[in-house]
Design an enzyme around this catalytic site. Sequence first.
Site, PDB file in Angstrom:
ATOM      1  N   ASN A  53       0.829  -1.206   0.000  1.00 25.57           N
ATOM      2  CA  ASN A  53       0.000   0.000   0.000  1.00 25.57           C
ATOM      3  C   ASN A  53       0.867   1.261   0.000  1.00 25.57           C
ATOM      4  OD1 ASN A  53       0.274   1.212   2.898  1.00 25.57           O
ATOM      5  ND2 ASN A  53       0.083  -0.986   3.186  1.00 25.57           N
ATOM      6  N   LYS A 181       1.304   1.782  16.184  1.00 24.31           N
ATOM      7  CA  LYS A 181       1.838   2.998  15.566  1.00 24.31           C
ATOM      8  C   LYS A 181       0.685   3.883  15.146  1.00 24.31           C
ATOM      9  CE  LYS A 181       3.724   3.094  11.348  1.00 24.31           C
ATOM     10  NZ  LYS A 181       4.703   2.766  10.281  1.00 24.31           N
ATOM     11  N   LYS A 183      -0.376   7.956  13.265  1.00 28.09           N
ATOM     12  CA  LYS A 183       0.056   9.044  12.401  1.00 28.09           C
ATOM     13  C   LYS A 183       0.093  10.361  13.168  1.00 28.09           C
ATOM     14  CE  LYS A 183       0.219   6.295   8.859  1.00 28.09           C
ATOM     15  NZ  LYS A 183       1.517   5.903   8.290  1.00 28.09           N
ATOM     16  N   ASP A 212       4.428   8.367  13.248  1.00 26.04           N
ATOM     17  CA  ASP A 212       4.849   8.423  11.851  1.00 26.04           C
ATOM     18  C   ASP A 212       4.328   9.707  11.225  1.00 26.04           C
ATOM     19  OD1 ASP A 212       5.462   8.004   9.197  1.00 26.04           O
ATOM     20  OD2 ASP A 212       4.206   6.231   8.949  1.00 26.04           O
ATOM     21  N   ALA A 213       5.264  10.572  10.768  1.00 26.96           N
ATOM     22  CA  ALA A 213       4.887  11.839  10.135  1.00 26.96           C
ATOM     23  C   ALA A 213       4.824  11.752   8.626  1.00 26.96           C
ATOM     24  CB  ALA A 213       5.866  12.929  10.550  1.00 26.96           C
ATOM     25  N   GLU A 238       9.059   8.370  13.221  1.00 26.09           N
ATOM     26  CA  GLU A 238       9.257   7.877  11.859  1.00 26.09           C
ATOM     27  C   GLU A 238       9.070   8.954  10.804  1.00 26.09           C
ATOM     28  OE1 GLU A 238       6.977   4.655   8.931  1.00 26.09           O
ATOM     29  OE2 GLU A 238       7.066   4.292  11.092  1.00 26.09           O
ATOM     30  N   GLU A 264      11.182   3.503   4.222  1.00 24.79           N
ATOM     31  CA  GLU A 264      10.141   2.844   3.432  1.00 24.79           C
ATOM     32  C   GLU A 264      10.008   3.441   2.049  1.00 24.79           C
ATOM     33  OE1 GLU A 264       5.750   4.377   3.995  1.00 24.79           O
ATOM     34  OE2 GLU A 264       6.609   4.000   5.964  1.00 24.79           O
ATOM     35  N   ASP A 291      10.982  -1.346   2.074  1.00 19.27           N
ATOM     36  CA  ASP A 291       9.899  -2.253   1.699  1.00 19.27           C
ATOM     37  C   ASP A 291      10.394  -3.207   0.618  1.00 19.27           C
ATOM     38  OD1 ASP A 291       7.569  -3.280   0.207  1.00 19.27           O
ATOM     39  OD2 ASP A 291       6.405  -1.903   1.436  1.00 19.27           O
ATOM     40  N   HIS A 321       8.439  -2.014   5.983  1.00 20.54           N
ATOM     41  CA  HIS A 321       7.094  -1.539   5.645  1.00 20.54           C
ATOM     42  C   HIS A 321       6.407  -2.590   4.782  1.00 20.54           C
ATOM     43  CE1 HIS A 321       4.413   0.623   2.760  1.00 20.54           C
ATOM     44  NE2 HIS A 321       4.064   1.309   3.819  1.00 20.54           N
ATOM     45  N   GLU A 340       5.783  -4.971  10.013  1.00 19.58           N
ATOM     46  CA  GLU A 340       4.597  -4.133  10.149  1.00 19.58           C
ATOM     47  C   GLU A 340       3.345  -4.978   9.949  1.00 19.58           C
ATOM     48  OE1 GLU A 340       3.585   0.383   8.792  1.00 19.58           O
ATOM     49  OE2 GLU A 340       4.361  -0.940   7.229  1.00 19.58           O
ATOM     50  N   SER A 341       2.211  -4.472  10.438  1.00 28.15           N
ATOM     51  CA  SER A 341       0.921  -5.142  10.228  1.00 28.15           C
ATOM     52  C   SER A 341      -0.168  -4.088  10.138  1.00 28.15           C
ATOM     53  CB  SER A 341       0.636  -6.102  11.384  1.00 28.15           C
ATOM     54  OG  SER A 341      -0.627  -6.715  11.223  1.00 28.15           O
TER      55      SER A 341
END
Length: 389
Positions: A53, A181, A183, A212-213, A238, A264, A291, A321, A340-341
């Site tokens: 994704n 995690k 955003k 994560d930004a 992140e 990523e 990734d 990722h 990651e999940s």
Amino acid sequence: MRITDIREARVSIASDIANAYISFATMDVSILAITTDARVAGRRVVGYGFNSNGRYAQSGLLRERFLPRLRDAEPSALLDDSGHNLDPFRVWSVLMANEKPGGHGERSVAVGIIDMAIWDIVAKVENVPLAQLLAERHGDGRPDARVAVYAAGGYYHPGKPIQGLQDEMRDYLELGYTCTKMKIGAVPLAEDLERVEAAIDIVGDAGRLAVDANGRFGLRTALAFADGLAPYGMRWYEEAGDPLDYALQQQLSEHYALPTATGENLFSHQDVRNLLRYGGMRPDRDILQMDPVLGYGLVEYLRMLEVLRAHGWSSRQCIPHGGHQFALNIAAGLKLGGNESYPRVFAPFGGFADSTPIEEGQVALPQVPGIGFEDKRELMKVFESHLGR
């Protein structure tokens, strides 16, 4: 052994979620099935692939550039020395013929989709899970039995209050995750810190929550958020800035003592080498998230790991990722630090096998030859409905 059929399709994974940089309202992925004339246990061997994704479907590049090269190649050019199985490295070379250095953007995603399907075939022909094959060919011979996974979420939803964020985090804990995690970066710092505190109240310890930004910040804002986050002791901070702004990452690392994470959106081993040379990344604490699909596939990911070793990094600092079964096999087979999940978004592409629930923040791999997609019922329905049996 020959490839007898290749089918590609585009599938929507659109939703109303957003991070600090993009909306997922029109997000889609490419899916791929490569059929061979090989049979194992009486079943024809088919390899499946798709892109992680965050990058859109690659139909144009696949249909007009890379799949024709695969179809037109001499069958022997794709095979290993035994002639009974595909060689992912030789396939990769065929795909990248007449491609200039650099320009790693979208073509790396298209190649990665094909690469995933090729590795699925290779492991199926060997009649072993991909994690085992990787451990035997590129590791120490013994894959990790279980892999630590964290629940990625905490997206911005229209009209979603802090209570909704807390309900989401609580849901992840109930599913068996111990780390999550969320955003940040789409709202002012003070408002994001309220969200962070609300999430910590649920997970119980800031060390179990990453933020994560998505590359949103310039240097001044990245450092301001670092100062705001520092007292909490987050698991990691992140992608504060643009993934290719190595100077920003270096200054952040000098300013912020706690772990950072990035990678990523780096799609080649050359980019990873530059990050390690110039980004100030610290091998004792920072996390690398390249990734293995978006970056030209597992063939290139192995080259990235060689770069890490040359710079004194352990593979355990890699948490890729992607959040899918392919990356999970890679994490287990090559002894990465986790995976990651996506428990509630990007279904059915994210997540792991139906037979392996999350337990105490870890997941096992099914003993299924290949990547193990056949143990993901809803994903197989998508493959079969769009690509045929």
